[in-house]
Design a protein around this motif. Structure first.
Motif, short mmCIF file in Angstrom:
data_model
loop_
_atom_site.label_atom_id
_atom_site.label_comp_id
_atom_site.label_asym_id
_atom_site.label_seq_id
_atom_site.Cartn_x
_atom_site.Cartn_y
_atom_site.Cartn_z
N PHE A 7 0.84 -1.20 0.00
CA PHE A 7 0.00 0.00 0.00
C PHE A 7 0.87 1.25 0.00
CE2 PHE A 7 -2.47 3.42 1.99
CZ PHE A 7 -3.54 3.46 1.09
N THR A 10 1.98 2.54 -3.25
CA THR A 10 1.02 3.26 -4.11
C THR A 10 1.06 4.77 -3.86
OG1 THR A 10 -0.88 3.16 -2.58
CG2 THR A 10 -0.52 1.24 -4.02
N ALA A 56 -5.96 2.35 5.82
CA ALA A 56 -5.48 2.82 4.52
C ALA A 56 -5.99 4.23 4.23
CB ALA A 56 -5.92 1.86 3.42
N ALA A 82 -4.01 3.68 -4.85
CA ALA A 82 -4.52 3.74 -3.48
C ALA A 82 -6.01 4.01 -3.48
CB ALA A 82 -3.78 4.82 -2.70
N TYR A 85 -7.92 0.90 -4.21
CA TYR A 85 -7.96 0.00 -3.05
C TYR A 85 -9.06 0.41 -2.09
CZ TYR A 85 -6.14 -2.86 0.81
OH TYR A 85 -5.99 -3.78 1.82
#
Length: 203
Positions: A7, A10, A56, A82, A85
């Protein structure tokens, strides 16, 4: 789900190791959001962390607000990967809930579902937690499940591998089984056509 490392990848321009330290060890995130960063497999020795959608989102907000360590001369830019996601947030929350259910089921067999019975690794952990390292029978997911063990000696006879089989009759009346055998099961001592006087494997 993405690992924390993936993550962070990204987010263009950050210093990933420094950012990871700030996220995990600093006060950038409150504990409730740190709890959304999970071990990939809590039941095994696994150091990979996965990041849930709430953590996140907070990390992405910190990136955009300039709170994450950046490479010299770099500034926050667009983060399409991101963003993609985070668009999966409902799916990711459901996956996390399922992970937690399965982990909790090892100590609380009432959480096991009949559909879990084909996962011999999970079911073996449940049996070991409840009965130790032995065969036996348990009711899981409303179904009576029997664990059987078979020993497979090495060719030298100095060590033994163990095979495990789980058998049950499903709620639909169909008999099923799952399990695994150790590498020793393929050696010649345990093959009647190739054991050449070594003798059969034990039970």
């Amino acid at each position: 789900m993405l690992s924390l490392t993936d993550f962070l990848a990204t987010l263009p321009g950050i210093l990933p190791r420094n950012a990871r330290r700030v996220i995990l060890e600093g006060d950038l995130l409150p504990q409730a959001l740190k709890d959304d960063i999970l071990m990939r497999n809590a039941s095994l020795i696994d150091t990979v962390l996965i990041v849930g959608p709430d953590a996140a989102a907070a990390i992405l907000a910190a990136y955009r607000d300039g709170y994450l360590p950046m490479q010299r001369g770099k500034v926050p830019v667009a983060t399409p990967h991101a963003d993609a996601y985070l668009e999966r947030a409902p799916e990711l929350r459901a996956e996390i809930a399922e992970r937690k259910r399965r982990e909790a089921a090892i100590k609380d067999p009432s959480l096991i579902r009949e559909s879990d019975l084909v996962d011999e690794d999970l079911i073996d952990q449940v049996f070991i937690s409840a009965l130790g390292l032995k065969a036996g029978t348990m009711t899981l997911g409303g179904v009576s499940v029997t664990k059987s063990l078979r020993s497979y000696p090495s060719n030298s006879g100095k060590s033994t591998g163990w095979g495990v089989t789980f058998s049950w009759t499903g709620s639909d009346g169909v008999q099923r089984s799952s399990g695994r055998t150790p590498p020793e099961a393929d050696n010649r001592r345990n093959d009647e056509d190739r054991n050449w006087g070594l003798g059969p494997g034990g039970f």
